[in-house]
Design a protein around this motif. Structure first.
Motif, short mmCIF file in Angstrom:
data_model
loop_
_atom_site.label_atom_id
_atom_site.label_comp_id
_atom_site.label_asym_id
_atom_site.label_seq_id
_atom_site.Cartn_x
_atom_site.Cartn_y
_atom_site.Cartn_z
N ASP A 1 0.78 -1.23 0.00
CA ASP A 1 0.00 0.00 0.00
C ASP A 1 0.82 1.28 0.00
O ASP A 1 0.28 2.35 0.22
N PHE A 2 2.12 1.22 -0.25
CA PHE A 2 2.90 2.46 -0.16
C PHE A 2 2.70 3.38 -1.36
O PHE A 2 3.13 4.51 -1.35
N LYS A 3 2.04 2.92 -2.42
CA LYS A 3 1.69 3.77 -3.57
C LYS A 3 0.18 3.78 -3.77
O LYS A 3 -0.32 3.98 -4.86
N LYS A 4 -0.59 3.59 -2.69
CA LYS A 4 -2.03 3.39 -2.81
C LYS A 4 -2.79 4.63 -3.27
O LYS A 4 -3.92 4.52 -3.72
N ASP A 5 -2.21 5.80 -3.16
CA ASP A 5 -2.90 7.02 -3.57
C ASP A 5 -2.64 7.39 -5.02
O ASP A 5 -2.99 8.49 -5.44
N GLN A 6 -2.04 6.50 -5.78
CA GLN A 6 -1.69 6.81 -7.16
C GLN A 6 -2.40 5.86 -8.12
O GLN A 6 -2.76 4.74 -7.77
#
Length: 108
Positions: free
Chosen positions: A56-61
């Motif tokens: 989830d470390f790129k979940k906002d993209q």
């Protein structure tokens, strides 16, 4: 004894560096390492894929679907296909041969 430990540590560090450099910039020693490297390259460029597998470390993209990103991915596919062709297909049997054939079909 200290001399032995220092030399062993230096040798281990040197072999590790050779392995990592080969894995990242050249044809990996093992085809399985090549598969893993290729998947990691694709996954890193796809935040949606990373999120779907629980990272989830790129979940906002969202994935970049621009022309430039598509050209970059096509270049990666061409390079991966050229690297895959360097591995001798006749050397593999069973599941290894099937994995090779599937990746070759995908990259074509």
């Amino acid at each position: 004894m200290k001399k032995f430990i220092k030399r062993f540590s230096l040798l281990t560090l040197l072999l590790g560096a050779v392995f990592i450099i080969n894995l990242l910039w050249f044809k990996p020693f093992s085809i399985n390492h090549f598969y893993t490297k290729l998947f990691a390259q694709f996954a890193w460029d796809s935040p949606m894929l990373l999120t779907s597998i629980g990272m989830d470390f790129k979940k906002d993209q969202l994935d970049d679907n621009s022309l430039a990103a598509n050209e970059k991915q096509l270049a990666l596919l061409k390079k991966a296909y050229a690297t895959l062709e360097k591995y001798p297909r006749e050397k593999y049997t069973g599941q290894d041969a099937l994995s090779y054939d599937i990746l070759q079909h995908f990259l074509k």
